[in-house]
Design a protein around this motif. Sequence first.
Motif, mmCIF file in Angstrom:
data_model
loop_
_atom_site.group_PDB
_atom_site.id
_atom_site.type_symbol
_atom_site.label_atom_id
_atom_site.label_comp_id
_atom_site.label_asym_id
_atom_site.label_seq_id
_atom_site.Cartn_x
_atom_site.Cartn_y
_atom_site.Cartn_z
ATOM 1 N N ALA A 242 126.105 76.887 -23.509
ATOM 2 C CA ALA A 242 124.758 77.245 -23.958
ATOM 3 C C ALA A 242 124.679 77.303 -25.476
ATOM 4 O O ALA A 242 123.646 76.952 -26.056
ATOM 5 C CB ALA A 242 124.343 78.580 -23.362
ATOM 6 N N ASP B 260 123.690 74.028 -26.860
ATOM 7 C CA ASP B 260 122.384 73.497 -26.488
ATOM 8 C C ASP B 260 121.196 74.359 -26.911
ATOM 9 O O ASP B 260 120.081 73.860 -26.996
ATOM 10 C CB ASP B 260 122.306 73.309 -24.963
ATOM 11 C CG ASP B 260 123.336 72.312 -24.462
ATOM 12 O OD1 ASP B 260 123.711 71.404 -25.233
ATOM 13 O OD2 ASP B 260 123.757 72.446 -23.300
ATOM 14 N N GLN B 261 121.417 75.637 -27.141
ATOM 15 C CA GLN B 261 120.318 76.561 -27.397
ATOM 16 C C GLN B 261 120.201 76.898 -28.888
ATOM 17 O O GLN B 261 121.212 77.038 -29.568
ATOM 18 C CB GLN B 261 120.518 77.862 -26.623
ATOM 19 C CG GLN B 261 120.644 77.689 -25.133
ATOM 20 C CD GLN B 261 119.356 77.178 -24.514
ATOM 21 O OE1 GLN B 261 118.268 77.447 -24.994
ATOM 22 N NE2 GLN B 261 119.483 76.430 -23.441
ATOM 23 N N THR B 262 118.980 77.066 -29.358
ATOM 24 C CA THR B 262 118.766 77.477 -30.745
ATOM 25 C C THR B 262 119.174 78.936 -30.918
ATOM 26 O O THR B 262 119.903 79.271 -31.847
ATOM 27 C CB THR B 262 117.279 77.309 -31.139
ATOM 28 O OG1 THR B 262 116.921 75.942 -30.950
ATOM 29 C CG2 THR B 262 117.049 77.702 -32.582
ATOM 30 N N THR C 162 120.605 82.568 -28.824
ATOM 31 C CA THR C 162 121.287 83.050 -27.621
ATOM 32 C C THR C 162 121.682 84.509 -27.833
ATOM 33 O O THR C 162 122.056 84.891 -28.939
ATOM 34 C CB THR C 162 122.566 82.227 -27.351
ATOM 35 O OG1 THR C 162 122.273 80.842 -27.461
ATOM 36 C CG2 THR C 162 123.127 82.501 -25.973
ATOM 37 N N PRO D 230 117.663 82.778 -24.294
ATOM 38 C CA PRO D 230 118.642 82.804 -23.204
ATOM 39 C C PRO D 230 119.559 84.024 -23.332
ATOM 40 O O PRO D 230 120.027 84.353 -24.426
ATOM 41 C CB PRO D 230 119.416 81.506 -23.387
ATOM 42 C CG PRO D 230 118.483 80.611 -24.128
ATOM 43 C CD PRO D 230 117.688 81.517 -25.026
#
Length: 112
Positions: free
Chosen positions: A10, A13-15, A17, A46
């Motif tokens: 994650a 892929d995530q900006t 977290t 997330p």
Amino acid sequence: METLAAFQAALKDQTNTIAFISSENCSVCHVDEPKARKLAEEFEIPFYHLDIMQEPELAGFFKVLTVPAVLVYHEGKEIARQARFIDFHTLEKLVQQLPKQSEETDYQTLFN
């Protein structure tokens, strides 16, 4: 409960977290986890709840010496950490300031 592998994927892929690290026998963790989860949901970030009793290597990976611990990441880099006594007001102010999307930083403009 998520795994370390899922969290690491994650991060790529995530900006933004949020990781919440706890232990199953920690009563404070049981109180703070819903608060941290609600904060993440409110700002659409997330959220990963990780348990050091299920995956002992988490303590070493995150360098966490006490639980509960909340770690906030932006573009894969840790930008904030709170452990044991979590100040949710301060955490909320920080999360409010996070950009929702990854932005290319123009360093020329930044340092002129």
